[in-house]
Structures are given as structure tokens and as C-alpha cells.
Scaffold this motif. Structure first.
Motif, PDB file in Angstrom:
ATOM      1  N   SER A 163       0.515  -1.204  -0.005  1.00 40.63           N
ATOM      2  CA  SER A 163      -0.280   0.139  -0.159  1.00 40.63           C
ATOM      3  C   SER A 163       0.679   1.421   0.029  1.00 40.63           C
ATOM      4  CB  SER A 163      -1.162   0.126   1.129  1.00 40.63           C
ATOM      5  OG  SER A 163      -1.944  -1.114   1.432  1.00 40.63           O
ATOM      6  N   LEU A 164      -0.236   1.858  -0.506  1.00 44.14           N
ATOM      7  CA  LEU A 164       0.592   3.745  -0.306  1.00 44.14           C
ATOM      8  C   LEU A 164       0.193   4.723   0.039  1.00 44.14           C
ATOM      9  CD1 LEU A 164       3.739   5.223  -3.483  1.00 44.14           C
ATOM     10  CD2 LEU A 164       1.075   5.697  -3.214  1.00 44.14           C
ATOM     11  N   GLY A 165       0.527   6.617   0.212  1.00 43.87           N
ATOM     12  CA  GLY A 165       0.025   7.053   0.827  1.00 43.87           C
ATOM     13  C   GLY A 165       0.290   8.213   0.371  1.00 43.87           C
ATOM     14  N   LEU A 166      -0.606   8.949   0.028  1.00 43.13           N
ATOM     15  CA  LEU A 166      -0.543   9.653  -0.365  1.00 43.13           C
ATOM     16  C   LEU A 166      -1.360  11.365  -0.052  1.00 43.13           C
ATOM     17  CD1 LEU A 166       0.577  11.373  -4.607  1.00 43.13           C
ATOM     18  CD2 LEU A 166      -1.541  12.699  -2.647  1.00 43.13           C
ATOM     19  N   PHE A 167      -0.362  12.408   0.141  1.00 41.25           N
ATOM     20  CA  PHE A 167      -1.181  13.939   0.805  1.00 41.25           C
ATOM     21  C   PHE A 167      -0.550  14.997   0.270  1.00 41.25           C
ATOM     22  CE2 PHE A 167      -0.615  10.249   4.073  1.00 41.25           C
ATOM     23  CZ  PHE A 167      -1.835  10.264   4.635  1.00 41.25           C
ATOM     24  N   GLY A 168      -1.669  15.560  -0.591  1.00 38.64           N
ATOM     25  CA  GLY A 168      -1.126  16.948  -0.951  1.00 38.64           C
ATOM     26  C   GLY A 168      -1.606  17.953  -0.508  1.00 38.64           C
ATOM     27  N   VAL A 169      -1.322  19.360  -1.355  1.00 34.60           N
ATOM     28  CA  VAL A 169      -1.686  21.426  -1.312  1.00 34.60           C
ATOM     29  C   VAL A 169      -2.030  20.989  -3.225  1.00 34.60           C
ATOM     30  CG1 VAL A 169      -0.070  22.034  -0.535  1.00 34.60           C
ATOM     31  CG2 VAL A 169      -2.536  22.750  -0.914  1.00 34.60           C
ATOM     32  N   GLY A 170      -3.242  21.519  -3.934  1.00 32.35           N
ATOM     33  CA  GLY A 170      -2.808  22.180  -4.971  1.00 32.35           C
ATOM     34  C   GLY A 170      -2.838  23.653  -4.975  1.00 32.35           C
ATOM     35  N   ARG A 171      -2.890  24.122  -5.931  1.00 32.65           N
ATOM     36  CA  ARG A 171      -3.532  25.574  -6.772  1.00 32.65           C
ATOM     37  C   ARG A 171      -3.976  25.312  -7.672  1.00 32.65           C
ATOM     38  NH1 ARG A 171      -3.739  30.713  -7.968  1.00 32.65           N
ATOM     39  NH2 ARG A 171      -4.390  32.240  -7.180  1.00 32.65           N
ATOM     40  N   ARG A 172      -5.311  25.720  -8.355  1.00 31.83           N
ATOM     41  CA  ARG A 172      -5.626  26.252 -10.194  1.00 31.83           C
ATOM     42  C   ARG A 172      -5.641  27.921 -10.249  1.00 31.83           C
ATOM     43  NH1 ARG A 172     -11.072  27.135 -12.389  1.00 31.83           N
ATOM     44  NH2 ARG A 172     -11.933  27.458 -10.444  1.00 31.83           N
ATOM     45  N   PHE A 173      -5.325  27.859 -11.124  1.00 26.09           N
ATOM     46  CA  PHE A 173      -4.843  29.189 -12.537  1.00 26.09           C
ATOM     47  C   PHE A 173      -6.237  29.178 -13.466  1.00 26.09           C
ATOM     48  CE2 PHE A 173      -1.136  27.518 -10.988  1.00 26.09           C
ATOM     49  CZ  PHE A 173      -0.463  28.655 -10.255  1.00 26.09           C
ATOM     50  N   GLY A 174      -6.278  30.285 -13.541  1.00 32.94           N
ATOM     51  CA  GLY A 174      -7.689  31.017 -14.788  1.00 32.94           C
ATOM     52  C   GLY A 174      -8.504  30.569 -13.950  1.00 32.94           C
ATOM     53  N   ASP A 175      -9.884  30.947 -14.254  1.00 29.40           N
ATOM     54  CA  ASP A 175     -11.415  30.860 -13.830  1.00 29.40           C
ATOM     55  C   ASP A 175     -12.468  29.831 -14.489  1.00 29.40           C
ATOM     56  OD1 ASP A 175     -10.842  32.711 -12.317  1.00 29.40           O
ATOM     57  OD2 ASP A 175     -10.786  34.625 -13.388  1.00 29.40           O
ATOM     58  N   GLN A 176     -11.725  29.379 -15.375  1.00 28.72           N
ATOM     59  CA  GLN A 176     -12.794  28.225 -16.774  1.00 28.72           C
ATOM     60  C   GLN A 176     -13.491  27.201 -14.935  1.00 28.72           C
ATOM     61  OE1 GLN A 176      -9.463  29.051 -16.634  1.00 28.72           O
ATOM     62  NE2 GLN A 176      -9.443  28.465 -18.960  1.00 28.72           N
ATOM     63  N   ASN A 177     -14.668  27.209 -15.963  1.00 28.18           N
ATOM     64  CA  ASN A 177     -15.389  26.176 -15.008  1.00 28.18           C
ATOM     65  C   ASN A 177     -15.274  25.018 -16.031  1.00 28.18           C
ATOM     66  OD1 ASN A 177     -16.135  27.841 -12.435  1.00 28.18           O
ATOM     67  ND2 ASN A 177     -17.204  28.455 -14.280  1.00 28.18           N
ATOM     68  N   GLY A 179     -13.197  22.626 -16.401  1.00 21.90           N
ATOM     69  CA  GLY A 179     -11.660  22.010 -16.386  1.00 21.90           C
ATOM     70  C   GLY A 179     -10.818  21.966 -17.036  1.00 21.90           C
ATOM     71  N   THR A 180     -10.840  23.279 -17.292  1.00 20.90           N
ATOM     72  CA  THR A 180      -9.741  23.399 -18.601  1.00 20.90           C
ATOM     73  C   THR A 180      -8.706  24.659 -17.275  1.00 20.90           C
ATOM     74  OG1 THR A 180     -10.377  25.228 -19.842  1.00 20.90           O
ATOM     75  CG2 THR A 180      -9.934  23.215 -20.307  1.00 20.90           C
ATOM     76  N   GLY A 181      -7.436  24.707 -18.560  1.00 23.10           N
ATOM     77  CA  GLY A 181      -6.579  25.494 -17.539  1.00 23.10           C
ATOM     78  C   GLY A 181      -5.120  24.747 -16.827  1.00 23.10           C
ATOM     79  N   HIS A 182      -4.265  25.883 -15.702  1.00 22.40           N
ATOM     80  CA  HIS A 182      -3.582  25.453 -15.366  1.00 22.40           C
ATOM     81  C   HIS A 182      -3.956  24.940 -13.738  1.00 22.40           C
ATOM     82  CE1 HIS A 182      -0.711  27.206 -18.413  1.00 22.40           C
ATOM     83  NE2 HIS A 182      -1.891  27.546 -18.571  1.00 22.40           N
ATOM     84  N   GLU A 183      -2.879  24.037 -12.863  1.00 18.54           N
ATOM     85  CA  GLU A 183      -2.589  23.361 -12.064  1.00 18.54           C
ATOM     86  C   GLU A 183      -1.366  22.985 -11.416  1.00 18.54           C
ATOM     87  OE1 GLU A 183      -5.907  20.973 -11.731  1.00 18.54           O
ATOM     88  OE2 GLU A 183      -4.571  19.772 -11.161  1.00 18.54           O
ATOM     89  N   ILE A 184      -0.819  23.414 -10.368  1.00 22.62           N
ATOM     90  CA  ILE A 184      -0.219  23.228  -9.666  1.00 22.62           C
ATOM     91  C   ILE A 184      -0.466  22.481  -8.065  1.00 22.62           C
ATOM     92  CG2 ILE A 184       1.089  24.767  -8.680  1.00 22.62           C
ATOM     93  CD1 ILE A 184       3.373  24.000  -9.322  1.00 22.62           C
ATOM     94  N   ALA A 185       0.640  20.855  -7.922  1.00 21.42           N
ATOM     95  CA  ALA A 185       0.676  19.594  -7.373  1.00 21.42           C
ATOM     96  C   ALA A 185       1.553  19.777  -6.368  1.00 21.42           C
ATOM     97  CB  ALA A 185      -0.635  19.272  -6.484  1.00 21.42           C
ATOM     98  N   ILE A 186       1.687  19.807  -4.863  1.00 16.68           N
ATOM     99  CA  ILE A 186       2.841  19.431  -4.606  1.00 16.68           C
ATOM    100  C   ILE A 186       2.286  17.991  -3.361  1.00 16.68           C
ATOM    101  CG2 ILE A 186       4.644  21.590  -4.160  1.00 16.68           C
ATOM    102  CD1 ILE A 186       3.888  22.181  -1.422  1.00 16.68           C
ATOM    103  N   ALA A 187       3.381  17.055  -3.133  1.00 23.56           N
ATOM    104  CA  ALA A 187       2.583  16.018  -1.891  1.00 23.56           C
ATOM    105  C   ALA A 187       3.886  14.974  -1.318  1.00 23.56           C
ATOM    106  CB  ALA A 187       1.512  15.131  -3.129  1.00 23.56           C
ATOM    107  N   VAL A 188       3.476  14.738  -0.365  1.00 23.66           N
ATOM    108  CA  VAL A 188       4.614  13.621  -0.147  1.00 23.66           C
ATOM    109  C   VAL A 188       3.860  12.267   0.492  1.00 23.66           C
ATOM    110  CG1 VAL A 188       5.403  15.821   1.750  1.00 23.66           C
ATOM    111  CG2 VAL A 188       3.380  14.095   2.146  1.00 23.66           C
TER     112      VAL A 188
END
Length: 275
Positions: A163-177, A179-188
Motif C-alpha cells: 500500500s501507498l499513501g499520498l497527502f498533497g495540496v494544490g492550486r488552480r489558475f484561471g477562472d474556467q469552469n 476543467g481547463t487551465g493550469h494547476e500545480i500540486a505538491i505532495a508527500v
């Protein structure tokens, strides 16, 4: 598993030909995140996207050999309100939105396994081949507000190989609804000993056959990483996407003879036609 996928695909194809055609004027995705595929245009019923993606990635976990790989892209989806059932590649699953800020997902997929021939330099000789195995993936995302500008991510992957577990936080850029645009996330990322040794462990038999030192890893911290996603509609039907992933391994993994790098990275891009 392959028979199950085949059966579900047959049902999906049947539905695609016999369901009423969807209207094309809806634009609201289940959640407006580029990393979450949604071809439904906000409409209930069937949706379908098909395309190709090209990735430049490592030959196997921990490899310093990189090459290009071309894979199908897209998914078949069926939406009912705030729930989407999907078949994408080797994964069958469901995702649902609750209270505008909670996204839940469950899927069954296949771990791609590993073969000695994955290394052109013979780095895996003597380690044997590892077959594909079914895995269960459970995920929950919690947005800070309804526009999904920032969110938290938790994920568990479990199967016969650990088993593997992931915990992350992300940010979305742009105002589209849509599902397009940019996003970035970091995780441990954390894993148990079975999952760690699946990719980086060497037992006594493998050690004797390969000449590599016997290696037995314990569970715990695996890596820290970053992920970037991009998605854009060129016109009503054609969509392009891109992704970049970087994962920095823990010192335990670095010490494994299988890990030729202390990191793994990949980039990919492609296109999808949304029917």
C-alpha cells in the motif's frame, strides 16, 4: 481483470450507440480542475473522449534510462448529477462531488509490473519479471471554497503488492469552469514495506542471480514531489493537455541498487477529441 474490463467496455459501447445524443451547450465540469478528466460538458448521460499522449519518462521506477512512450488518452464516462462513472485506460471507477467542496473517487486499475527487458542497459538482469496486479485506489479532495482555487488531496493505493499513501495540496489558475487551465500540486508520499520492496527490494534469490546486494526496505517516507497539469480546448471538440511530474526519493530508496537516480521525472503532452 482483463475479462472484467472487456465486459464493461461492451456495455459502454452498447450505451454509446443507443443513448440519446447529448446537448453541446453545457460547460460546467464536475470540478474545474485540469487534473480531473470530465468530458460531460455538464450534461447527464454518456460522454466520450479519445486521443493520444506522448510521454518522456523513465524506463522503470528508479531508472536513469529515459525514452518516449505513446499511449491512448481519453475516457468513456457516464454522468448522473454530481456522480461520474468512468473507464479510462486500465482503470474502472467512480467519482462524486459532495457539498461543492468534497470530491471522492474510487477506482480499480492495474499496476503495470516490470520486466527485465525494461532496462536496455541490462540493469534489471537477474531480477525476474513482475506481472501486472490489480490495485484499488481511493482518493478524497477537499477544496477551501467552491471555486476550487486551493485544495487538499489524500490518496491510498493498495493491492497484493502493498500500500501507498499520498497527502498533497494544490492550486488552480484561471477562472474556467470546464476543467481547463493550469494547476500545480505538491505532495508527500509514504509506503509500507511490501510496496517499497516491490520496486526497490532485492531478495536472496534475486541477489544471487543479478549480483546486486540483497536489499530489504522498511515502510515509511517514500518521496516528495510536484505535479503540473494543463488542459485547453482548441475548439468545441479538440482538447490539448500537458503534464510534468517530479518525485524526489527518500534516502532509503536512494541506497537501493535498483535506484540509479535519487529522483524520477516525466513530461507528457497530447490531444483528445471529445465527441
Amino acid at each position: 481483470m482483463k475479462k472484467l474490463i472487456g465486459s464493461v467496455l461492451a456495455v459502454i459501447i452498447h450505451g454509446l450507440f443507443f443513448q440519446t445524443a447529448l446537448a453541446e451547450d453545457g460547460k460546467t465540469a464536475l470540478v474545474p480542475l485540469p487534473s480531473v478528466e470530465d468530458f460531460t460538458r455538464g450534461n447527464d448521460g454518456w460522454s466520450f473522449g479519445l486521443g493520444l499522449g506522448v510521454e518522456y519518462e523513465s524506463a522503470y521506477e528508479g531508472s536513469d534510462e529515459y525514452d518516449f512512450e505513446v499511449d491512448p488518452a481519453g475516457a468513456v464516462q457516464w454522468r448522473s448529477g454530481d456522480d461520474i462513472f468512468f473507464w479510462a485506460g486500465e482503470a474502472l471507477g467512480w467519482r462524486g462531488l459532495r457539498s461543492s467542496t468534497w470530491l471522492f473517487e474510487a477506482a480499480v486499475g492495474l499496476d503495470e509490473g516490470r520486466e527485465e527487458s525494461d532496462s536496455d542497459d541490462g540493469r534489471l538482469d537477474g531480477l525476474g519479471d513482475r506481472d501486472e496486479d490489480a490495485e484499488l485506489v481511493l482518493q478524497v479532495r477537499r477544496a477551501f471554497d467552491a471555486d476550487w482555487r486551493y485544495w487538499l488531496d489524500g490518496r491510498v493505493v493498495t493491492g497484493d503488492n502493498g500500500s501507498l499513501g499520498l497527502f498533497g495540496v494544490g492550486r488552480r489558475f484561471g477562472d474556467q469552469n470546464d476543467g481547463t487551465g493550469h494547476e500545480i500540486a505538491i505532495a508527500v508520499v509514504f509506503h509500507d514495506s511490501d510496496f517499497a520492496n516491490k520496486d526497490f527490494g532485492i531478495d536472496a534469490e534475486q541477489s544471487a542471480a543479478s549480483g546486486l546486494n540483497e536489499t530489504n526496505l522498511s515502510g515509511g517516507f517514500r518521496s516528495v514531489g510536484a505535479n503540473y497539469n494543463y488542459r485547453h480546448y482548441i475548439n468545441e471538440n479538440w482538447q490539448i493537455f500537458g503534464e510534468a511530474v517530479y518525485e524526489r526519493y527518500s534516502s532509503d530508496i536512494e541506497d537501493s541498487p535498483i535506484a540509479r537516480n535519487n529522483y524520477e521525472a516525466e513530461v507528457g503532452a497530447g490531444f483528445i477529441y471529445v465527441f
